[in-house]
Every structure is written in C-alpha cells, then in structure tokens.
Design a protein around this motif. Structure first.
Motif, PDB file in Angstrom:
ATOM      1  N   LYS A  56       0.840  -1.205   0.000  1.00  0.00           N
ATOM      2  CA  LYS A  56       0.000   0.000   0.000  1.00  0.00           C
ATOM      3  C   LYS A  56       0.872   1.252   0.000  1.00  0.00           C
ATOM      4  N   ARG A  57       1.953   1.224   0.756  1.00  0.00           N
ATOM      5  CA  ARG A  57       2.838   2.386   0.786  1.00  0.00           C
ATOM      6  C   ARG A  57       3.488   2.623  -0.572  1.00  0.00           C
ATOM      7  N   GLU A  58       3.890   1.538  -1.250  1.00  0.00           N
ATOM      8  CA  GLU A  58       4.519   1.680  -2.561  1.00  0.00           C
ATOM      9  C   GLU A  58       3.573   2.347  -3.553  1.00  0.00           C
ATOM     10  N   VAL A  59       2.315   1.886  -3.584  1.00  0.00           N
ATOM     11  CA  VAL A  59       1.330   2.480  -4.493  1.00  0.00           C
ATOM     12  C   VAL A  59       1.071   3.934  -4.096  1.00  0.00           C
ATOM     13  N   PHE A  60       0.945   4.173  -2.810  1.00  0.00           N
ATOM     14  CA  PHE A  60       0.674   5.525  -2.320  1.00  0.00           C
ATOM     15  C   PHE A  60       1.802   6.474  -2.690  1.00  0.00           C
ATOM     16  N   GLU A  61       3.053   6.058  -2.500  1.00  0.00           N
ATOM     17  CA  GLU A  61       4.191   6.925  -2.792  1.00  0.00           C
ATOM     18  C   GLU A  61       4.374   7.115  -4.293  1.00  0.00           C
ATOM     19  N   ARG A  62       4.032   6.104  -5.069  1.00  0.00           N
ATOM     20  CA  ARG A  62       4.094   6.254  -6.517  1.00  0.00           C
ATOM     21  C   ARG A  62       3.082   7.314  -6.981  1.00  0.00           C
ATOM     22  N   ASN A  63       1.884   7.274  -6.386  1.00  0.00           N
ATOM     23  CA  ASN A  63       0.875   8.271  -6.744  1.00  0.00           C
ATOM     24  C   ASN A  63       1.232   9.662  -6.218  1.00  0.00           C
ATOM     25  N   ILE A  64       1.968   9.714  -5.113  1.00  0.00           N
ATOM     26  CA  ILE A  64       2.445  11.005  -4.613  1.00  0.00           C
ATOM     27  C   ILE A  64       3.383  11.640  -5.628  1.00  0.00           C
ATOM     28  N   ARG A  65       4.305  10.848  -6.145  1.00  0.00           N
ATOM     29  CA  ARG A  65       5.226  11.369  -7.156  1.00  0.00           C
ATOM     30  C   ARG A  65       4.484  11.787  -8.412  1.00  0.00           C
ATOM     31  N   ALA A  66       3.416  11.062  -8.732  1.00  0.00           N
ATOM     32  CA  ALA A  66       2.636  11.421  -9.918  1.00  0.00           C
ATOM     33  C   ALA A  66       1.966  12.781  -9.763  1.00  0.00           C
ATOM     34  N   GLU A  67       1.726  13.192  -8.523  1.00  0.00           N
ATOM     35  CA  GLU A  67       1.158  14.518  -8.272  1.00  0.00           C
ATOM     36  C   GLU A  67       2.210  15.618  -8.362  1.00  0.00           C
ATOM     37  N   GLY A  68       3.479  15.244  -8.494  1.00  0.00           N
ATOM     38  CA  GLY A  68       4.539  16.230  -8.633  1.00  0.00           C
ATOM     39  C   GLY A  68       5.311  16.512  -7.367  1.00  0.00           C
ATOM     40  N   LEU A  69       5.000  15.818  -6.271  1.00  0.00           N
ATOM     41  CA  LEU A  69       5.714  16.041  -5.023  1.00  0.00           C
ATOM     42  C   LEU A  69       7.061  15.329  -5.041  1.00  0.00           C
ATOM     43  N   HIS A  70       8.042  15.895  -4.320  1.00  0.00           N
ATOM     44  CA  HIS A  70       9.359  15.289  -4.181  1.00  0.00           C
ATOM     45  C   HIS A  70       9.451  14.596  -2.830  1.00  0.00           C
ATOM     46  N   MET A  71      10.188  13.493  -2.780  1.00  0.00           N
ATOM     47  CA  MET A  71      10.306  12.711  -1.559  1.00  0.00           C
ATOM     48  C   MET A  71      11.758  12.331  -1.309  1.00  0.00           C
ATOM     49  N   GLU A  72      12.056  12.122  -0.026  1.00  0.00           N
ATOM     50  CA  GLU A  72      13.377  11.677   0.391  1.00  0.00           C
ATOM     51  C   GLU A  72      13.216  10.865   1.669  1.00  0.00           C
ATOM     52  N   LYS A  73      13.879   9.713   1.723  1.00  0.00           N
ATOM     53  CA  LYS A  73      13.764   8.828   2.882  1.00  0.00           C
ATOM     54  C   LYS A  73      15.039   8.867   3.710  1.00  0.00           C
ATOM     55  N   GLU A  74      14.850   8.694   5.019  1.00  0.00           N
ATOM     56  CA  GLU A  74      15.997   8.635   5.911  1.00  0.00           C
ATOM     57  C   GLU A  74      15.647   7.797   7.130  1.00  0.00           C
ATOM     58  N   ALA A  75      16.560   6.941   7.525  1.00  0.00           N
ATOM     59  CA  ALA A  75      16.341   6.086   8.683  1.00  0.00           C
ATOM     60  C   ALA A  75      16.542   6.873   9.971  1.00  0.00           C
ATOM     61  N   SER A  76      15.852   6.426  11.022  1.00  0.00           N
ATOM     62  CA  SER A  76      15.972   7.069  12.323  1.00  0.00           C
ATOM     63  C   SER A  76      17.349   6.807  12.926  1.00  0.00           C
ATOM     64  N   LEU A  77      17.847   7.764  13.683  1.00  0.00           N
ATOM     65  CA  LEU A  77      19.133   7.612  14.360  1.00  0.00           C
ATOM     66  C   LEU A  77      19.032   6.737  15.594  1.00  0.00           C
ATOM     67  N   THR A  78      17.805   6.592  16.121  1.00  0.00           N
ATOM     68  CA  THR A  78      17.628   5.838  17.362  1.00  0.00           C
ATOM     69  C   THR A  78      17.027   4.464  17.137  1.00  0.00           C
ATOM     70  N   ASN A  79      16.392   4.250  15.982  1.00  0.00           N
ATOM     71  CA  ASN A  79      15.748   2.967  15.704  1.00  0.00           C
ATOM     72  C   ASN A  79      15.792   2.736  14.202  1.00  0.00           C
ATOM     73  N   SER A  80      16.595   1.787  13.773  1.00  0.00           N
ATOM     74  CA  SER A  80      16.777   1.550  12.336  1.00  0.00           C
ATOM     75  C   SER A  80      15.513   1.049  11.665  1.00  0.00           C
ATOM     76  N   ASP A  81      14.533   0.601  12.454  1.00  0.00           N
ATOM     77  CA  ASP A  81      13.277   0.117  11.882  1.00  0.00           C
ATOM     78  C   ASP A  81      12.357   1.273  11.485  1.00  0.00           C
ATOM     79  N   VAL A  82      12.592   2.442  12.033  1.00  0.00           N
ATOM     80  CA  VAL A  82      11.746   3.611  11.762  1.00  0.00           C
ATOM     81  C   VAL A  82      12.328   4.388  10.587  1.00  0.00           C
ATOM     82  N   ILE A  83      11.493   4.664   9.590  1.00  0.00           N
ATOM     83  CA  ILE A  83      11.896   5.394   8.392  1.00  0.00           C
ATOM     84  C   ILE A  83      11.086   6.690   8.306  1.00  0.00           C
TER      85      ILE A  83
END
Length: 890
Positions: free
Chosen positions: A77-104
C-alpha cells in the motif's frame, strides 16, 4: 546516517521501495537553508536555519513528514501511495531514524508549480498589493489636541501588557490586500521570492490536501492519508516545527532564531503571563483555527475580570454584613429550639444553634446582593457574546476570512470516496459533488442520537446511584464512632458524595460514544452531541441538589421513601444552598486542577520518559544532534479530538460560571484564575510538548457560539429558580412585607426580620413518628428530659390544630411569590438581553468603512494592473512590428 534520495519530477513513475537496499551514507544528515533563500519566518537571514528543515541538498524545504516502520506488513500500500504522490509532482526523500533503524522518515517537498496549482484549486488568498491606509481629514484644533495628548502620554509609563514593536516581526500578509491565487494573474501578486511566497503553514496545508486525495489501492474507499494512518501503514504524519524553541543567546540582544522561538519567548513562557497574546504570529504558525481559539480564550478571560470583581464584591458584602444579619443571629441564639432528626433511627435530635456556622456561611453567598449579581451575570453573558462577534469580525477582516465560506472548506476524503457514485450539482459553485441520500443520512443520525440518548441515561443512572449513596450514608455517618464525623454527618455525606460524583464524571468522560470527523458539518454534529453528553454528565448532580434535594421528602411522620425503604435526604437546617455551594466549589476546583494536570502533566511525563530512554541509549547530549524531524517525532501528537477538548473545557466552565452563579458568586473569580494559567498552559503545550498541528482555516468558533448562546438563555432560567426555590430570598421577603414586625409598612430592613426563623419552622409531636423513623434515643442525654416536640423546616399547622400538619396560608403566599418572581425576573432579564443585543452592532462602524474602501481599492487596483499588462503587451507587440519593418527596409 542512512539516506535514500528519491527526488523525481512529477512525470516520474518509478516505484518506491521499503527495503534498505538503496539506503546510502552521504556522510552528513545536516540540512541547512541555502544562503540565497530568505528565511520564511520574516526574521534576518540565517536565524531560522537549523538542522533538519531541508532535504539533503540544503535547498528543498521539508513540507511534511511521514513515518513508518520497515517491519510493517503494509509495504504494498505504501509503494502504491508513494508512486501516486510522485505522480502529483511532489518530491520525496527517505531517511532512517538515528535511534531505531526500523523507523523510516519520508520527507515530502512541494515544488513551486505544485504549490501554485493547488493554491488555485483551494482558493488560497495571497497578497497582491500593499495596503493604503486612508486617514480622515481632521480639524486643525483636533490635530493640535491630539499632539498635546500624545505628548502627555509620552510622560506616562508604557502599557505593560503590550509587547515592544521590535520584538514582533511585521507580518506582510497583514499589511497587504489579498485575493484568491490564480496562475493566469500571477503577475498581480507580490512575489519577492518563490521560496517564501507560500509560508510554512500554507505549504503544509497544501501537501496535506494532496495526501488526503491520493489512492493507495484500487477501489472507491482506498484513498487518503488518514486511512493509511488508521491501518498502521504509516505510524505518524506531521509538519515540522521551525527549529528549537530555545536559544543560547537572549532574544533582546540577538533576536529570535525562528517563529517557534519567538512564540515561546513572547507567549508560552510563564514570565509573560500578563502580556497580550501575539495573535497574528499564532495564526501564522498554527493556522486560523487555532488562532481563533486563543483569540476567543483571551477575550473570554479578559471579560471575566469585571464579572470576577463584582462577584468578589458580592461575597465581601456578605462578609461585612454578617454581623448585622438577623437570621443568622437568631439561628446562633436558638439554643432551646430542638430540631427533628434528619435521618431514620440513628440521627439524634439537634439544637438549631448547632447549625450556626452553616447559617453564617450561607449568608456569604445568599444575601441582598445576590439578585443584583444574577441580573448582572445574565447581562454580562450577552455583552460578552455580542462584543465577541465584533472582535471576531475584526480578526476575520485582518486574517482575510471575510470572504471565506463553507463551500471553500474541504469535503472529507472518506465522504468523497464513499458517495462518489451519486452526484448532484452544487447550487453555489455549479460543480458536481458527492451526494448522500436522505434515508442514509437520517438513518445514521438516528443511530448516533440513540447512542447519545443511551449515554445520557447512563449518566442519570449514575446520579440516581449518588442519591441512594447520600440517603444511606447519612445514617451510617450519624452512627459513626468518630465524633467529628458523627456530629457533621450531613456535611461529610455531601463532601464524599461530591468527590464520588467527580470520579464518576471523569470516568464517563473517557467513555466517548463517537470519534470526531474533520469536515465541518460532521464536526459540528459531533460537537453538539458530545457537548450534550458532557454537559449532562457534569451538571446533573448539581441540578439535583439545586432543585430536588429536600423538596420531596414529605414531613416527619409521613416521609416519602425511595423504593418504599429509604427516606429521601433533607436539607440542612440552615437551608439547601450550602450543599449547592459545596458541590460547585469542589467540582470546579477539582475538575480544573485535574484538567490542567492532564493537559500539561501527561505530555510532560511522556516526553520526559522518552528523553530518559534516549539518554540511556545514546548518551546525555544525543538529542541535541538529532535532526528536526527526529526531535518532533519524539514529541506527543495533538490529541485525536483536536480543539474539541480545549473548547469543551472552557464552555463547561462558562456554564458553571453563569448557570448557578447566584448560588456561588466566586465562580467567575475561580474561572479567571484558572484561565490565566490555562492560556500559558495551552501555549506551552502547543509550542514545546506537541508536534506541530496541521494549520487549518476557520471563519469563527463554529457551533460553539450557538452553544454559548444556549447556555446564556439557560442561565437566566436556572438563576431565577435558584433565587426563588433554592435560596431563602423569597420566604424572607414575604415575611418582611406580610408577617414580620414591619408588615404593611412597605419596608424590609434587618429589623423587619425579627422572628423569621421561628415563623419558618413548624412543630412536630414526637409521638407521631413512624416506626421506621423513630429515633433510638429520646434526647434525654442531651436535653435532660425526653423530647416531646421538635421543629422542622416547613409551613404547616401544629399537631393540635383542627387540620394537623396541613399547609398554612404563609406557604401559599411564599409559593405564589416564588412563581411571580420567576416570571418577572425572566421577562425582565430577557428584555434587557434582547435590548443590549439590538443596540450593539455585529460590525464596528470603522471596520465596515474599511471593508467598503478596500473593496473599492481592490477593484481599482485589479483594473489598473490589467490595463498595465495590456499596455505592456501592446508596447512589446509594437516594438516587434517596428523591428520587422526595419529589416524589410531596402
């Protein structure tokens, strides 16, 4: 630091990935604004630049943060959602948490073209011309007088409640005319810098609008960020704060680092509790909806000053006239008057003088100034609401909300998705919109109303339980081994019942029958239903004590019983008003203390516990090196009810301050002291303890204004009944004019009240007691001999009369006077309220003139701007034609 760059243009369609196969280590996670980009806070350049406000390139500003866990099972669901976000023209950048590598953290940025497109769709008003302030021509004499007055003011100390002008920045949108943004007329708007044209709050609102309409699966209901948050696809979503609210350098010498720092120093810091609120800055940072709440709260608190002062004077009047009160004197001197027991069997006979203290305390609240204060508070409530309408109109003008209508409000994405198959034409915009069928709408309304009705029945059942508790406990305390409790059994019963009632109130507050919606119609519906439930929950016991306690108990020898078993509770020998005062005082103090603790103490403890865990795992100075999104993520989210809890607390307090104010004149003073603390508590909570809430627009305080008007009307009725039924004002008045020493003389002073206590007590023969209520002792241990007769509060014939224990003529006189007072009081106060509401216009005259002049100037400016554009195009076309002719010359 792990960083994944996923900046793409709107045409890009490459899928996003949740795995860490593409996470890289660029060497730094610091994001600093580009030097050529002006600070969005309106402060000097570089002051608001702090780590974690931009993408890794240091230029693209972060407009929104989404947080998810890699271990979550909703990756598709996140993949489809983020793909549609990019289709709207928004820019995205991901980064992992410094305290918990599971949190993005998914950082979202809206580029200029996207902002322009959606600003036009959302009808966002933007500045396009500087305001021209029109000054009336004044007479020379008036000008000279103003100069002299201003010179005199210069000798006086500055107003301590106002901030220095150099501490608050000039906000450009308040000094400019605005109009709905249009890309076709973009040249009309004031655009100094594309990065700062849309402020942070507007950018976040636009991005949120987009995210609420992006699909994550195929299907009519599979859209919107809220649904992804509810199914745990994303753990959190929030706009960023503008850096830290602390600074090593003092604000007076170095200025504010950012708007958050400025808000803390000028608003949330306890040292500025006496200052006016910087409403324009609050609106810019948190949006119009939150700005209007604090504007209303500040206005309400300011209006409480005269009410608190008058209430305090009424209380002090009772204190200073206490020694001259004939009624309390007679009660304190009635050592030979024996009162009948107030409960079955275990309660002993009492001397009337034993209630001397309670009679004096009752006089502090029930004295000659009580009626005046009840009328004053009814008028005060009307003046407060009418002048708030004027204040709101000024704010709506200053904040460009005059032309903002409900049709510009966003339709809920869930509503839009669910009813997308049925459409009808909007009569205002002429565009198709989703339509909910009549049967579906009212079937849901009936179900919801039934739930509220059931919860109100639960509250009434809880009140019934409290009544049974009071009936049983008064006998238990009367047989208590501890003399202090035994001698004050009725007060102990009232005190413990109020505390138990408070616990039940707080418990039922947690049991909410519904969750709030975001769209205004549903939000208003939820607000009304929940207010009714909370109002009944808080005030049901107070209504019982005010109007039912001691009214239907019967008389000694013929008591009315609950389920043919328990005798209903009687009032204290000095009257029922002392019970009502205790109920209001204890509930008001306890509830406000508990609310303040839960509002600030709970998030403080949670944030302290989070910081403690971080220090243990990453060192004492770990948080200082975290980027802004990490620090904001560790804060508490704004509660799910939004501003509902904040408004509800104040509206219920307003009800307590007005509905039973005749019985407790100190209520406005307690409310004032609480609100002075409440404003800074809420400010501190919004600025330091909560994540930044999503800025949203609102034209007024919504349905809460109608609720306030309803409370104002109810307060007139309840105060009339409190004075006529609960207090002894009417019986004393009837005695003074009809039965006392001054009967027929047309006056009613303290000297006219001699003998009132004896006239208000009836005689009962002890031999006529019922078997179930006969006392276990005959009173000989207290009075030296067995009690033959005792007294009780009522107007009945003595046992030796022709019609024993029947009502006397004085009873019917008092009853008629009570009914007449209620009718006269209500009609008089309602007439005054209506007259005041009519005389005070909703719009100040100067504001009406400013609005008309602005409308005229805007039309002129738009016309001139269009002429200028056409002239420019004509000149360019002429130059082009001249160049063409020049080339053709032989």
């Amino acid at each position: 630091v792990l960083l994944e760059r996923e900046r793409t243009e709107g045409s890009s369609s490459s899928p996003s990935r949740d795995n860490d196969s593409t996470l890289q280590n660029p060497g730094t996670n610091s994001s600093i604004l580009d030097e050529n980009t002006k600070s969005d806070s309106g402060l000097p350049e570089g002051r608001s630049k702090s780590s974690g406000l931009c993408f890794g390139d240091g230029k693209s500003r972060i407009d929104y943060i989404l947080v998810y866990r890699k271990s979550s099972s909703q990756s598709e669901k996140r993949e489809v959602f983020e793909r549609n976000i990019r289709a709207e023209g928004l820019h995205m950048e991901k980064e992992a948490s410094l305290t918990n590598s599971d949190v993005i953290f998914l950082k979202v940025h809206a580029p200029w073209d996207v902002l322009c497109r959606y600003a036009e769709l959302m009808n966002i008003r933007m500045p396009f011309r500087r305001k021209i302030f029109y000054m009336h021509r004044r007479h020379k004499f008036m000008s000279r007088m103003e100069k002299r007055i201003n010179k005199f003011r210069g000798w006086l100390p500055r107003k301590p409640m106002k901030f220095d002008n150099d501490r608050l920045p000039d906000l450009e949108e308040n000094e400019s005319f605005t109009a709905p943004f249009s890309r076709s007329r973009i040249h009309h708007f004031i655009i100094h810098n594309k990065d700062t044209f849309f402020n942070n709050a507007t950018r976040s609102r636009i991005v949120h609008h987009i995210l609420q309409r992006v699909k994550y699966e195929e299907g009519k209901n599979k859209m919107g960020l809220n649904r992804l948050l509810s199914n745990n696809s994303y753990e959190a979503a929030f706009p960023l704060h503008e850096g830290s609210y602390h600074s090593k350098n003092p604000i007076r010498t170095h200025g504010a680092e950012n708007h958050r720092h400025l808000l803390y120093e000028c608003w949330a810091w306890w040292g500025v509790w006496y200052k006016y609120q910087p409403l324009d800055l609050i609106r810019r940072y948190f949006g119009e909806k939150i700005g209007l709440y604090f504007a209303w709260l500040g206005w309400y608190t300011g209006m409480l000053f005269p009410a608190a002062l008058v209430g305090l004077l009424v209380f002090l009047y009772g204190v200073f006239t206490l020694e001259h009160c004939q009624v309390s004197k007679e009660i304190c001197q009635s050592t030979e008057v024996i009162m009948c027991p107030i409960c079955d069997q275990y309660c002993p006979y009492l001397r009337l003088s034993d209630s001397c203290i309670y009679a004096k305390v009752t006089h502090l609240f029930d004295n000659g100034a009580t009626v005046f204060f009840a009328v004053f508070m009814a008028v005060w409530a009307t003046v407060f609401l009418e002048f708030w309408k004027r204040r709101r109109a000024v704010l709506a003008y200053d904040w460009d909300l005059i032309d903002w209508e409900e049709e510009e409000d966003e339709i809920r994405p869930q509503f839009e998705a669910k009813y997308s198959k049925k459409e009808r034409m909007n009569p205002i915009s002429g565009k198709p919109e989703p339509y909910q069928a009549f049967t579906d709408k009212y079937s849901r309304l009936i179900v919801s109303a039934s739930g509220i009705f059931f919860m109100i029945l639960v509250v009434i059942a809880a009140v019934f339980g409290i009544v049974i508790y009071r009936v049983i406990t008064v006998s238990t305390f009367a047989a208590f081994g501890w003399a202090l409790i035994r001698n004050n059994s009725q007060v102990a019963t009232t005190g413990t019942a109020v505390c138990i009632n408070f616990c039940i109130i707080m418990l039922l507050n947690v049991v909410s029958p519904e969750q709030p919606r975001t769209e205004s119609e549903w939000e208003n519906s939820f607000t009304l239903k929940m207010f009714l439930f909370q109002f009944v929950n808080l005030n049901s016991s107070t209504f019982y004590i005010a109007f039912f306690l001691g009214r239907f108990t019967g008389r000694p020898g013929a008591y009315l019983r609950l389920i043919n078993r328990w005798k209903l509770e009687e009032c204290h020998p000095s009257g029922c008003l002392i019970d009502l005062c205790m109920q209001m005082g204890i509930i008001m103090v306890l509830k406000q203390t508990w609310n303040n603790f839960m509002e600030l103490g709970y998030p403080l403890i949670q944030n302290w516990w989070t910081r403690r865990k971080l220090r243990r795992e990453h060192g004492r100075n770990a948080k200082a090196g975290f980027p802004q999104w990490e620090r904001d993520y560790n804060l508490q989210p704004m509660n799910a009810y939004g501003l509902f809890d904040e408004y509800l607390e104040m509206i219920l307090q307003f009800g307590f301050t007005t509905i039973f104010v005749a019985a407790f004149p100190l209520a406005p003073l307690l409310a004032l002291l609480n609100n002075i603390i409440e404003i800074r508590l809420d400010a501190y909570k919004f600025v330091t303890q909560w994540r930044r809430p999503l800025p949203s627009q609102a034209k007024d305080i919504g349905i809460w204004y109608g609720i306030l008007e309803g409370i104002g009307i109810l307060s007139v009725i309840t105060n009339a009944f409190v004075i006529a039924v609960t207090s002894d004002f009417i019986p004393r008045l009837v005695y003074a004019y009809k039965y006392g020493p001054c009967a027929g003389q047309g006056r009613a002073g303290q000297g006219c009240m001699m003998g009132y206590v004896n006239a208000s007590l009836s005689v009962f023969r002890v031999a006529d007691f019922e078997r179930t209520s006969e006392p276990r002792t005959n009173g000989s241990e207290l009075f030296g001999e067995a009690v033959q007769y005792c007294r009780y509060r009522d107007y009945r014939e003595p046992p030796d009369s022709a019609e024993p224990y029947s009502y006397t003529l004085q009873f019917w006189h008092v009853l008629a006077a009570r009914l007449a007072f209620i009718i006269v009081f209500e009609h008089m106060v309602f007439a005054i309220k209506t007259l005041i509401a009519y005389l005070i216009p909703d719009l100040p005259k100067d504001l009406r003139d400013r609005m008309r002049r602005e409308k005229y100037l805007i039309q002129e400016m738009m016309y001139e701007a269009e002429l200028e554009r056409l002239q420019k195009e004509k000149n360019e076309k002429k130059k082009k034609t001249d160049r063409t002719h020049h080339k053709e010359w032989p």
